[in-house]
Design a protein around this motif. Structure first.
Motif, PDB file in Angstrom:
ATOM      1  N   PRO A   1       0.832  -1.206   0.000  1.00 41.92           N
ATOM      2  CA  PRO A   1       0.000   0.000   0.000  1.00 41.92           C
ATOM      3  C   PRO A   1       0.863   1.251   0.000  1.00 41.92           C
ATOM      4  O   PRO A   1       1.937   1.280   0.616  1.00 41.92           O
ATOM      5  N   ALA A   2       0.396   2.284  -0.678  1.00 43.28           N
ATOM      6  CA  ALA A   2       1.142   3.531  -0.752  1.00 43.28           C
ATOM      7  C   ALA A   2       1.008   4.343   0.532  1.00 43.28           C
ATOM      8  O   ALA A   2       1.903   5.108   0.879  1.00 43.28           O
ATOM      9  N   THR A   3      -0.104   4.164   1.238  1.00 39.27           N
ATOM     10  CA  THR A   3      -0.329   4.939   2.460  1.00 39.27           C
ATOM     11  C   THR A   3      -0.785   4.017   3.580  1.00 39.27           C
ATOM     12  O   THR A   3      -1.309   2.928   3.336  1.00 39.27           O
ATOM     13  N   GLU A   4      -0.609   4.466   4.807  1.00 39.21           N
ATOM     14  CA  GLU A   4      -1.081   3.701   5.960  1.00 39.21           C
ATOM     15  C   GLU A   4      -2.592   3.562   5.946  1.00 39.21           C
ATOM     16  O   GLU A   4      -3.139   2.586   6.454  1.00 39.21           O
ATOM     17  N   ALA A   5      -3.285   4.526   5.358  1.00 38.78           N
ATOM     18  CA  ALA A   5      -4.745   4.490   5.301  1.00 38.78           C
ATOM     19  C   ALA A   5      -5.250   3.275   4.524  1.00 38.78           C
ATOM     20  O   ALA A   5      -6.363   2.812   4.732  1.00 38.78           O
ATOM     21  N   GLU A   6      -4.415   2.757   3.635  1.00 43.58           N
ATOM     22  CA  GLU A   6      -4.798   1.583   2.847  1.00 43.58           C
ATOM     23  C   GLU A   6      -4.634   0.285   3.634  1.00 43.58           C
ATOM     24  O   GLU A   6      -4.989  -0.785   3.154  1.00 43.58           O
ATOM     25  N   GLY A   7      -4.082   0.375   4.839  1.00 43.05           N
ATOM     26  CA  GLY A   7      -3.933  -0.808   5.680  1.00 43.05           C
ATOM     27  C   GLY A   7      -2.895  -1.774   5.142  1.00 43.05           C
ATOM     28  O   GLY A   7      -1.900  -1.374   4.562  1.00 43.05           O
ATOM     29  N   GLU A   8      -3.159  -3.056   5.332  1.00 42.43           N
ATOM     30  CA  GLU A   8      -2.221  -4.107   4.933  1.00 42.43           C
ATOM     31  C   GLU A   8      -2.513  -4.674   3.540  1.00 42.43           C
ATOM     32  O   GLU A   8      -1.897  -5.634   3.127  1.00 42.43           O
ATOM     33  N   LEU A   9      -3.467  -4.108   2.853  1.00 43.66           N
ATOM     34  CA  LEU A   9      -3.863  -4.609   1.547  1.00 43.66           C
ATOM     35  C   LEU A   9      -2.695  -4.575   0.569  1.00 43.66           C
ATOM     36  O   LEU A   9      -1.995  -3.573   0.447  1.00 43.66           O
ATOM     37  N   ARG A  10      -2.471  -5.673  -0.110  1.00 47.40           N
ATOM     38  CA  ARG A  10      -1.427  -5.775  -1.125  1.00 47.40           C
ATOM     39  C   ARG A  10      -2.091  -5.946  -2.491  1.00 47.40           C
ATOM     40  O   ARG A  10      -3.213  -6.426  -2.591  1.00 47.40           O
ATOM     41  N   ARG A  11      -1.357  -5.616  -3.526  1.00 44.32           N
ATOM     42  CA  ARG A  11      -1.863  -5.786  -4.889  1.00 44.32           C
ATOM     43  C   ARG A  11      -0.903  -6.710  -5.628  1.00 44.32           C
ATOM     44  O   ARG A  11       0.314  -6.557  -5.539  1.00 44.32           O
ATOM     45  N   ALA A  12      -1.459  -7.663  -6.365  1.00 45.96           N
ATOM     46  CA  ALA A  12      -0.645  -8.583  -7.159  1.00 45.96           C
ATOM     47  C   ALA A  12      -1.055  -8.465  -8.626  1.00 45.96           C
ATOM     48  O   ALA A  12      -2.237  -8.529  -8.946  1.00 45.96           O
ATOM     49  N   VAL A  13      -0.057  -8.278  -9.474  1.00 45.44           N
ATOM     50  CA  VAL A  13      -0.288  -8.234 -10.916  1.00 45.44           C
ATOM     51  C   VAL A  13       0.389  -9.462 -11.509  1.00 45.44           C
ATOM     52  O   VAL A  13       1.608  -9.623 -11.387  1.00 45.44           O
ATOM     53  N   LEU A  14      -0.416 -10.352 -12.103  1.00 48.02           N
ATOM     54  CA  LEU A  14       0.109 -11.586 -12.682  1.00 48.02           C
ATOM     55  C   LEU A  14       0.234 -11.425 -14.190  1.00 48.02           C
ATOM     56  O   LEU A  14      -0.692 -10.923 -14.848  1.00 48.02           O
ATOM     57  N   ARG A  15       1.373 -11.851 -14.716  1.00 40.45           N
ATOM     58  CA  ARG A  15       1.616 -11.801 -16.164  1.00 40.45           C
ATOM     59  C   ARG A  15       2.117 -13.168 -16.606  1.00 40.45           C
ATOM     60  O   ARG A  15       3.200 -13.598 -16.205  1.00 40.45           O
ATOM     61  N   ALA A  16       1.325 -13.839 -17.414  1.00 41.40           N
ATOM     62  CA  ALA A  16       1.695 -15.150 -17.936  1.00 41.40           C
ATOM     63  C   ALA A  16       2.451 -14.962 -19.241  1.00 41.40           C
ATOM     64  O   ALA A  16       1.986 -14.252 -20.132  1.00 41.40           O
ATOM     65  N   VAL A  17       3.620 -15.591 -19.345  1.00 44.71           N
ATOM     66  CA  VAL A  17       4.459 -15.477 -20.532  1.00 44.71           C
ATOM     67  C   VAL A  17       4.617 -16.862 -21.141  1.00 44.71           C
ATOM     68  O   VAL A  17       5.023 -17.809 -20.453  1.00 44.71           O
ATOM     69  N   GLY A  18       4.282 -17.005 -22.428  1.00 40.97           N
ATOM     70  CA  GLY A  18       4.491 -18.259 -23.130  1.00 40.97           C
ATOM     71  C   GLY A  18       3.232 -19.097 -23.270  1.00 40.97           C
ATOM     72  O   GLY A  18       2.230 -18.906 -22.576  1.00 40.97           O
ATOM     73  N   GLY A  19       3.318 -20.052 -24.185  1.00 37.79           N
ATOM     74  CA  GLY A  19       2.190 -20.904 -24.512  1.00 37.79           C
ATOM     75  C   GLY A  19       1.703 -21.798 -23.393  1.00 37.79           C
ATOM     76  O   GLY A  19       0.540 -22.203 -23.384  1.00 37.79           O
ATOM     77  N   ARG A  20       2.544 -22.129 -22.444  1.00 37.29           N
ATOM     78  CA  ARG A  20       2.146 -22.991 -21.330  1.00 37.29           C
ATOM     79  C   ARG A  20       0.921 -22.429 -20.616  1.00 37.29           C
ATOM     80  O   ARG A  20       0.083 -23.149 -20.094  1.00 37.29           O
ATOM     81  N   TRP A  21       0.768 -21.116 -20.586  1.00 41.97           N
ATOM     82  CA  TRP A  21      -0.276 -20.473 -19.796  1.00 41.97           C
ATOM     83  C   TRP A  21      -1.558 -20.205 -20.581  1.00 41.97           C
ATOM     84  O   TRP A  21      -2.532 -19.727 -19.997  1.00 41.97           O
ATOM     85  N   GLU A  22      -1.565 -20.523 -21.892  1.00 43.22           N
ATOM     86  CA  GLU A  22      -2.780 -20.313 -22.673  1.00 43.22           C
ATOM     87  C   GLU A  22      -3.902 -21.164 -22.131  1.00 43.22           C
ATOM     88  O   GLU A  22      -3.750 -22.362 -21.924  1.00 43.22           O
ATOM     89  N   GLY A  23      -5.023 -20.530 -21.857  1.00 39.77           N
ATOM     90  CA  GLY A  23      -6.195 -21.242 -21.351  1.00 39.77           C
ATOM     91  C   GLY A  23      -6.161 -21.549 -19.864  1.00 39.77           C
ATOM     92  O   GLY A  23      -7.103 -22.150 -19.346  1.00 39.77           O
ATOM     93  N   VAL A  24      -5.101 -21.156 -19.150  1.00 43.86           N
ATOM     94  CA  VAL A  24      -5.017 -21.408 -17.707  1.00 43.86           C
ATOM     95  C   VAL A  24      -5.717 -20.254 -16.983  1.00 43.86           C
ATOM     96  O   VAL A  24      -5.374 -19.083 -17.199  1.00 43.86           O
ATOM     97  N   ALA A  25      -6.671 -20.596 -16.149  1.00 41.33           N
ATOM     98  CA  ALA A  25      -7.380 -19.577 -15.373  1.00 41.33           C
ATOM     99  C   ALA A  25      -6.543 -19.238 -14.126  1.00 41.33           C
ATOM    100  O   ALA A  25      -6.409 -20.061 -13.237  1.00 41.33           O
ATOM    101  N   LEU A  26      -5.991 -18.054 -14.135  1.00 43.58           N
ATOM    102  CA  LEU A  26      -5.171 -17.615 -13.009  1.00 43.58           C
ATOM    103  C   LEU A  26      -6.054 -16.955 -11.952  1.00 43.58           C
ATOM    104  O   LEU A  26      -7.062 -16.323 -12.297  1.00 43.58           O
ATOM    105  N   PRO A  27      -5.708 -17.080 -10.696  1.00 45.11           N
ATOM    106  CA  PRO A  27      -6.487 -16.443  -9.626  1.00 45.11           C
ATOM    107  C   PRO A  27      -6.603 -14.932  -9.870  1.00 45.11           C
ATOM    108  O   PRO A  27      -5.631 -14.292 -10.266  1.00 45.11           O
ATOM    109  N   GLY A  28      -7.799 -14.415  -9.674  1.00 44.08           N
ATOM    110  CA  GLY A  28      -8.030 -12.987  -9.814  1.00 44.08           C
ATOM    111  C   GLY A  28      -8.221 -12.529 -11.247  1.00 44.08           C
ATOM    112  O   GLY A  28      -8.462 -11.358 -11.496  1.00 44.08           O
ATOM    113  N   ALA A  29      -8.088 -13.449 -12.200  1.00 41.30           N
ATOM    114  CA  ALA A  29      -8.223 -13.037 -13.608  1.00 41.30           C
ATOM    115  C   ALA A  29      -9.672 -13.065 -14.053  1.00 41.30           C
ATOM    116  O   ALA A  29     -10.509 -13.671 -13.502  1.00 41.30           O
TER     117      ALA A  29
END
Length: 145
Positions: free
Chosen positions: A117-145
Motif C-alpha cells: 500500500p502507498a499509504t497507511e490508510a490503505e492498511g495491509e492490503l497488497r496488490r498482485a499483478v500476474l503476467r503469464a508469458v508463453g504458450g504454457r499459460w494459454e487457457g489457464v485460469a489464473l487467480p483474480g483473472a
C-alpha cells in the motif's frame, strides 16, 4: 499473499517458473509460503536470502518447490552457477527478486509483481499483478483473472 499462493499452487505443475518482484515487504516470501502450503511441500518455507536457494520436497507426491532469493545475485552468470536448470523440469521454481536475471531459464513463466500500500490508510492490503508469458499459460485460469 498467503491465500494467493495457495490458489496459484492449484494451477502450477512441474517445470513451471514463477518470478516474484516487488518492494521489500511486499509479500514475496509470504506468497512463496502459500505456494509451499498449496503444493504440500516440506517446510517451513522461509526466505532463502542468505543461502540463496532451498529445495522443499513434496510430502504428497507432487513437485518439489525450489525457492530462490536472487536479491544478492548480480548477474545471470551467478544465477547459472546455481544450476537451477538441473531441477527445473521436475520442480516448481519460484525466484524472488528474479526479474532481469532468470528469464533465460524458461520461455514460459509466470511473473508476479507485488505492490505494498502507498499509504497507511490503505492498511495491509497488497496488490498482485500476474503476467503469464508463453504458450504454457494459454487457457489457464489464473487467480483474480
Amino acid at each position: 499473499m498467503h491465500a494467493l499462493g495457495r490458489e496459484l499452487a492449484a494451477v502450477l505443475r512441474p517445470g513451471d517458473l514463477v518470478v516474484l518482484t516487488g518492494d521489500l515487504g511486499a509479500g514475496k516470501t509470504t506468497l512463496a509460503q502459500g505456494l509451499g502450503d498449496g503444493l504440500g511441500v516440506r517446510g517451513p518455507v522461509t526466505s532463502p536470502t542468505f543461502v540463496i536457494s532451498r529445495v522443499h520436497p513434496s510430502l504428497v507426491g507432487g513437485p518439489a518447490l525450489v525457492h530462490v532469493d536472487a536479491y544478492r545475485l548480480g548477474s545471470a552468470a551467478e544465477v547459472d552457477d546455481l544450476d537451477l536448470d538441473a531441477s527445473l523440469e521436475e520442480a516448481v521454481t519460484v525466484v524472488e527478486w528474479g526479474a532481469g536475471l532468470v528469464e533465460q531459464l524458461a520461455a514460459d513463466r509466470l511473473e508476479v509483481h507485488l505492490e505494498r500500500p502507498a499509504t497507511e490508510a490503505e492498511g495491509e492490503l497488497r496488490r498482485a499483478v500476474l503476467r503469464a508469458v508463453g504458450g504454457r499459460w494459454e487457457g489457464v485460469a489464473l487467480p483474480g483473472a
